[in-house]
Design an enzyme around this catalytic site. Sequence first.
Site, mmCIF file in Angstrom:
data_model
loop_
_atom_site.group_PDB
_atom_site.id
_atom_site.type_symbol
_atom_site.label_atom_id
_atom_site.label_comp_id
_atom_site.label_asym_id
_atom_site.label_seq_id
_atom_site.Cartn_x
_atom_site.Cartn_y
_atom_site.Cartn_z
ATOM 1 N N ASN A 95 81.604 52.786 -53.722
ATOM 2 C CA ASN A 95 80.159 52.926 -53.937
ATOM 3 C C ASN A 95 79.652 51.853 -54.888
ATOM 4 O O ASN A 95 80.336 51.467 -55.833
ATOM 5 C CB ASN A 95 79.839 54.311 -54.509
ATOM 6 C CG ASN A 95 80.241 55.412 -53.557
ATOM 7 O OD1 ASN A 95 80.518 55.140 -52.384
ATOM 8 N ND2 ASN A 95 80.283 56.634 -54.036
ATOM 9 N N ASP A 97 76.594 52.377 -56.368
ATOM 10 C CA ASP A 97 75.712 53.026 -57.343
ATOM 11 C C ASP A 97 76.463 53.186 -58.671
ATOM 12 O O ASP A 97 77.663 52.918 -58.763
ATOM 13 C CB ASP A 97 75.201 54.380 -56.796
ATOM 14 C CG ASP A 97 76.323 55.405 -56.627
ATOM 15 O OD1 ASP A 97 77.038 55.687 -57.602
ATOM 16 O OD2 ASP A 97 76.494 55.930 -55.500
ATOM 17 N N HIS A 112 83.459 47.226 -54.024
ATOM 18 C CA HIS A 112 82.408 46.635 -53.181
ATOM 19 C C HIS A 112 81.218 46.132 -53.989
ATOM 20 O O HIS A 112 80.167 45.860 -53.425
ATOM 21 C CB HIS A 112 81.937 47.648 -52.126
ATOM 22 C CG HIS A 112 82.953 47.901 -51.053
ATOM 23 N ND1 HIS A 112 82.879 48.942 -50.158
ATOM 24 C CD2 HIS A 112 84.084 47.217 -50.727
ATOM 25 C CE1 HIS A 112 83.917 48.904 -49.335
ATOM 26 N NE2 HIS A 112 84.671 47.875 -49.661
ATOM 27 N N CYS A 120 74.624 34.377 -59.031
ATOM 28 C CA CYS A 120 74.142 33.189 -58.334
ATOM 29 C C CYS A 120 74.991 32.979 -57.075
ATOM 30 O O CYS A 120 76.196 33.232 -57.087
ATOM 31 C CB CYS A 120 74.265 31.977 -59.256
ATOM 32 S SG CYS A 120 73.777 30.435 -58.447
ATOM 33 N N CYS A 143 68.546 30.674 -59.755
ATOM 34 C CA CYS A 143 69.382 30.398 -60.925
ATOM 35 C C CYS A 143 68.944 29.063 -61.535
ATOM 36 O O CYS A 143 68.332 28.229 -60.861
ATOM 37 C CB CYS A 143 70.833 30.319 -60.453
ATOM 38 S SG CYS A 143 72.024 29.929 -61.728
ATOM 39 N N GLY A 180 85.255 61.814 -49.925
ATOM 40 C CA GLY A 180 84.009 61.416 -49.269
ATOM 41 C C GLY A 180 83.984 60.013 -48.712
ATOM 42 O O GLY A 180 83.003 59.299 -48.881
ATOM 43 N N THR A 181 85.051 59.636 -48.031
ATOM 44 C CA THR A 181 85.060 58.322 -47.382
ATOM 45 C C THR A 181 85.636 58.468 -45.976
ATOM 46 O O THR A 181 86.681 59.112 -45.794
ATOM 47 C CB THR A 181 85.816 57.265 -48.224
ATOM 48 O OG1 THR A 181 85.897 56.060 -47.468
ATOM 49 C CG2 THR A 181 87.194 57.719 -48.654
ATOM 50 N N ALA A 223 82.000 67.703 -51.869
ATOM 51 C CA ALA A 223 82.714 67.278 -53.084
ATOM 52 C C ALA A 223 82.168 67.991 -54.320
ATOM 53 O O ALA A 223 82.926 68.445 -55.175
ATOM 54 C CB ALA A 223 82.604 65.767 -53.237
HETATM 55 P P1 OAD Z 1 80.794 56.652 -44.735
HETATM 56 O O1 OAD Z 1 79.328 56.873 -44.535
HETATM 57 O O2 OAD Z 1 81.524 55.885 -43.718
HETATM 58 O O3 OAD Z 1 81.528 58.047 -44.903
HETATM 59 C C1 OAD Z 1 81.089 59.027 -45.805
HETATM 60 C C2 OAD Z 1 81.996 60.236 -45.707
HETATM 61 O O4 OAD Z 1 81.566 61.198 -46.662
HETATM 62 C C3 OAD Z 1 81.982 60.918 -44.345
HETATM 63 O O5 OAD Z 1 83.311 61.160 -43.924
HETATM 64 C C4 OAD Z 1 81.244 62.245 -44.613
HETATM 65 O O6 OAD Z 1 81.741 63.319 -43.815
HETATM 66 C C5 OAD Z 1 81.586 62.482 -46.066
HETATM 67 N N1 OAD Z 1 80.600 63.310 -46.787
HETATM 68 C C6 OAD Z 1 79.267 63.417 -46.593
HETATM 69 N N2 OAD Z 1 78.710 64.247 -47.476
HETATM 70 C C7 OAD Z 1 79.731 64.694 -48.264
HETATM 71 C C8 OAD Z 1 79.810 65.586 -49.389
HETATM 72 N N3 OAD Z 1 78.746 66.196 -49.896
HETATM 73 N N4 OAD Z 1 81.031 65.762 -49.962
HETATM 74 C C9 OAD Z 1 82.127 65.149 -49.472
HETATM 75 N N5 OAD Z 1 82.116 64.319 -48.408
HETATM 76 C C10 OAD Z 1 80.932 64.088 -47.825
HETATM 77 O O7 OAD Z 1 80.942 55.995 -46.198
HETATM 78 P P2 OAD Z 1 82.211 55.229 -46.831
HETATM 79 O O8 OAD Z 1 83.477 55.700 -46.239
HETATM 80 O O9 OAD Z 1 82.045 55.293 -48.287
HETATM 81 O O10 OAD Z 1 80.712 49.053 -47.505
HETATM 82 O O11 OAD Z 1 81.925 53.755 -46.332
HETATM 83 C C11 OAD Z 1 82.798 52.731 -46.744
HETATM 84 C C12 OAD Z 1 82.044 51.445 -46.795
HETATM 85 O O12 OAD Z 1 81.365 51.227 -45.570
HETATM 86 C C13 OAD Z 1 80.927 51.403 -47.818
HETATM 87 O O13 OAD Z 1 81.360 51.111 -49.125
HETATM 88 C C14 OAD Z 1 80.046 50.310 -47.294
HETATM 89 C C15 OAD Z 1 80.033 50.727 -45.847
HETATM 90 O O14 OAD Z 1 79.765 49.742 -44.920
HETATM 91 C C16 OAD Z 1 79.997 47.947 -47.703
HETATM 92 O O15 OAD Z 1 78.777 47.916 -47.687
HETATM 93 C C17 OAD Z 1 80.832 46.726 -47.936
#
Ligand code: OAD
Length: 235
Positions: A95, A97, A112, A120, A143, A180-181, A223
């Site tokens: 994340n 944030d 990320h 810059c 810059c 949550g990924t 989560a």
């Molecule tokens: P995703 O949007 O691919 O996945 C988010 C996951 O969180 C999903 O499996 C949901 O089921 C789960 N989820 C949703 N709400 C939840 C909750 N309240 N508690 C627990 N789980 C929950 O996001 P990421 O896997 O973080 O990269 O994505 C990885 C990367 O892809 C990001 O960092 C970003 C994106 O493209 C870049 O921008 C480089």
Amino acid sequence: MLTIARADRVFILTGAGVSAESGIPTFRGVGGWWRDHRIEDVASPHAWQRDRRLVWEFYAMRRRVASEAKPNPAHFTLASLERDFEERLFVCTQNVDDLHERAGSRKVVHMHGELFKSRCDTCSRPPFEDTNLYEAPAEIPRCECGGWIRPHICWFGEVPFELDGIYSALDQCTLFLAIGTSGAVEPAASFAAQVVGHARTVYLGLEKPSNASNFRDCHLGKAGEILPGLFTILR
Ligand code: OAD
């Protein structure tokens, strides 16, 4: 329940799901960022060359959303675990944030990048704090060297940050917990496979991730609801 012993070295990987209950959209789910925006238009070096204003509009909007969000119980639980485990806890987030920090975490690796930092695109000036919300970005900031100021974000096609430290922590960990990924984006999607031979691997999220076969246990749910009661720490 997830038992953690004092001797454990814990690696936590967080993704967008950990901030979902704070009101920050995920990427791939319903209402996710990638449902309304094309990665190739807003999150790639090519997009930056083609239309810097569009890229900044996207990240300015995400800054505004993140600045209105507040940490949820999942962020607070991880901050409290850090106070308990100190250097034996490694938190790596995809994340951008700052909700882990605002919950009290002090050592978070943002592989990320960070939404509230810029850098810059030309010179080696280090990334700097930038909370500008660019309400109406008339001019793309520049810059002193003449380069363009860009978000400090790892775009698709770029190399994530701090990989040496991350791989070293993965080698040493005895417990790996992903939260949550979706397991859709490398290299983070392969971390569980990399440690499954020497660490317990646990997943917490709404649904099973694409790389579920590399997790010994999957706890399905939100989560912010499950994490605060998940751990039993053996003293
Ligand atoms: P995703 O949007 O691919 O996945 C988010 C996951 O969180 C999903 O499996 C949901 O089921 C789960 N989820 C949703 N709400 C939840 C909750 N309240 N508690 C627990 N789980 C929950 O996001 P990421 O896997 O973080 O990269 O994505 C990885 C990367 O892809 C990001 O960092 C970003 C994106 O493209 C870049 O921008 C480089």
